[in-house]
Write a protein that holds these residues in place. Sequence first.
Motif, mmCIF file in Angstrom:
data_model
loop_
_atom_site.group_PDB
_atom_site.id
_atom_site.type_symbol
_atom_site.label_atom_id
_atom_site.label_comp_id
_atom_site.label_asym_id
_atom_site.label_seq_id
_atom_site.Cartn_x
_atom_site.Cartn_y
_atom_site.Cartn_z
ATOM 1 N N LYS A 308 11.738 -5.359 56.469
ATOM 2 C CA LYS A 308 11.735 -5.548 54.999
ATOM 3 C C LYS A 308 12.614 -3.986 54.990
ATOM 4 C CE LYS A 308 9.603 -4.783 51.004
ATOM 5 N NZ LYS A 308 8.119 -4.654 50.053
ATOM 6 N N THR A 459 13.618 -17.724 43.687
ATOM 7 C CA THR A 459 13.296 -17.558 42.450
ATOM 8 C C THR A 459 13.298 -15.493 42.731
ATOM 9 O OG1 THR A 459 11.656 -19.215 43.440
ATOM 10 C CG2 THR A 459 10.148 -17.067 42.427
ATOM 11 N N ARG A 461 11.360 -12.252 41.510
ATOM 12 C CA ARG A 461 10.379 -11.991 41.529
ATOM 13 C C ARG A 461 10.530 -10.371 40.969
ATOM 14 N NH1 ARG A 461 6.509 -15.671 41.788
ATOM 15 N NH2 ARG A 461 7.018 -16.183 43.984
ATOM 16 N N GLU A 503 13.844 -14.422 45.567
ATOM 17 C CA GLU A 503 12.949 -14.908 47.256
ATOM 18 C C GLU A 503 13.821 -16.582 47.331
ATOM 19 O OE1 GLU A 503 8.367 -15.718 46.044
ATOM 20 O OE2 GLU A 503 9.287 -13.784 47.117
ATOM 21 N N ARG A 504 13.647 -17.244 48.213
ATOM 22 C CA ARG A 504 13.341 -18.817 48.547
ATOM 23 C C ARG A 504 12.450 -19.329 49.352
ATOM 24 N NH1 ARG A 504 18.710 -19.443 49.130
ATOM 25 N NH2 ARG A 504 18.349 -20.283 47.435
ATOM 26 N N ASN A 505 11.312 -19.961 48.937
ATOM 27 C CA ASN A 505 10.381 -20.938 49.715
ATOM 28 C C ASN A 505 9.715 -19.795 50.303
ATOM 29 O OD1 ASN A 505 11.466 -23.196 49.398
ATOM 30 N ND2 ASN A 505 12.598 -23.374 50.832
ATOM 31 N N GLY A 506 9.331 -18.424 49.633
ATOM 32 C CA GLY A 506 8.462 -17.466 49.755
ATOM 33 C C GLY A 506 8.757 -16.352 50.539
ATOM 34 N N GLN A 507 10.792 -16.388 50.726
ATOM 35 C CA GLN A 507 10.821 -15.129 52.213
ATOM 36 C C GLN A 507 12.289 -14.886 50.910
ATOM 37 O OE1 GLN A 507 9.626 -15.084 54.678
ATOM 38 N NE2 GLN A 507 8.255 -16.151 54.556
ATOM 39 N N PRO A 508 11.735 -13.768 50.625
ATOM 40 C CA PRO A 508 12.780 -12.955 50.611
ATOM 41 C C PRO A 508 14.462 -13.036 51.514
ATOM 42 C CG PRO A 508 11.009 -11.232 50.684
ATOM 43 C CD PRO A 508 10.992 -12.712 51.404
ATOM 44 N N THR A 512 15.241 -5.187 48.707
ATOM 45 C CA THR A 512 13.938 -5.077 47.152
ATOM 46 C C THR A 512 14.471 -3.890 46.638
ATOM 47 O OG1 THR A 512 11.951 -5.370 48.198
ATOM 48 C CG2 THR A 512 11.783 -4.124 46.828
#
Length: 519
Positions: A308, A459, A461, A503-508, A512
């Motif tokens: 990350k 998405t 966040r 993120e896309r499909n829950g993956q960044p 951040t």
Amino acid sequence: MLNRRDFAKRFIFAGTSSVVLSHFPGLASAAAPSRSVVRDFGELKAVARDLAARPYDPPRVTTSAYLRNLTPDQFQQIRFLSDRALWRGQSDFEVHYLKPGVYANDLVELTETANGSARPIPYDLSDFDLSGLPPLPQGTALDDALHAGGFAGFKVLYPLHEEHHWKDELIVFRGASYFRFLGRHQQYGLSARGIAINTALPRPEEFPDFRSFWLERPEAGAQSLRILALLDGPSVCGAYRFTVSPDDETTVEVEAELILRNEVEKFGCAPLTSMYLYGDAERATKTGGAKPKVHDSDGLFMRLSDGKTIWRPLAKRRGVTVTQHFAENPMGFGLLQREKDPDAFATPDKRYHLRPGYWVEPLDAFGKGHVQLVEIGSEDVDFDNIGAFWVPDEPPPPGTPFRLHYRLTSVHENPPMPAEMGYAKNSHIIPLDFGNKRPYLRAAVQFRGVPQGDLEGATARVSSPHGQTTPPLLKRTPDGALELTFDLQSDNAERAETFAWLERNGQPFTETWSYLWTV
């Protein structure tokens, strides 16, 4: 370089709201440790261990009052004669010696090592062109006025640019444990240090010194240079080995063994220092006005053990702001200069866009601890008001060797990034309203490096531990960036921290963005 290094060494940081100024005590002359016994890194570590068991002696200082009292402009007239350089005509690397004076008056010893032997490098006044200096006081002999008694440091030159017909500065060591280095097409900005002791505490910070250097003669055609250094300070001693490899982005491998004489409250490893006056955070205002940028670095970048990545933009602060970013075995951290548009800066001729970032990459795991960021309010372009370093959870006990092994890289914009991973640039928070002592803030973040295409499945966040955020809006800007905007109603009247990523499909697929707004 000299103004802000001297400021840092003479004054201390204190508290979280102000800077306390306090002069260090006078420095007495003391004999430096013997250098005749050092021919390799193992022998140097033995010298450091022995030194740590003895009481601390302050470094020697120049005996020349004339040199100490020169103005900075006058001091710049002292020129080292390049034909006296160490290894001149024998290697692509050559060493120029630095004379003490004005701000840098502590003396260091220099030794050349080769084939298992060590040769002390004598101080020689005739190595310098002094013709540009002002007249000496009447009745003062030249040797008495200008014989400094030793060197203040040195710089290494190397042909970084094939198109040049001269050698370029590669790395310089001068003042306390500071050093700076460059890759191709880079200009000096931030600095690195050997160690940071008790930085940003309500007591004097310690500034240990590199007291002696051993310069290993490079073989013909060598692509790297090794330098040994002995560190000594009131609370710490250490042996260092630097391996300098010039390139587009020059690397410096640092190996160190440190021994504390006594306990310290804060043990800052792989420290970096820089300057920030105005940047993205100050350009955008409620009325639409903008200030040109002035900074050597514009953010702290971190890569955690799970991959990350976090970007913390710098901002202009009041007093002193200290933030901690906890991690275990981080993959790296650094102060970067992401802004590369010369027209964005107040003075394009200063070439702030060519200032490198320094990326710290552990080669032996750092363990548990945190990256600490120190931001100090300043209006002085010659004052390093930014610091970043690693603080282990458990500092070493006195008398026990503590080892560090990491690589520094002079990056142009970013260290190597994961494929198709977006990074934040051109971001800011604008306070819109302070009703009921609850600041209402508007944030805008642009992510770059994201492939062109539709935003289906993407998405945005956002989160904040200090208040409530509105649903974020996401759009593609005309120049291809992804811009995320949202509002924050803070529960804290003086500070608000917020985070944003995509993120896309829950993956960044971006780093951040982590921002701290303060009054």
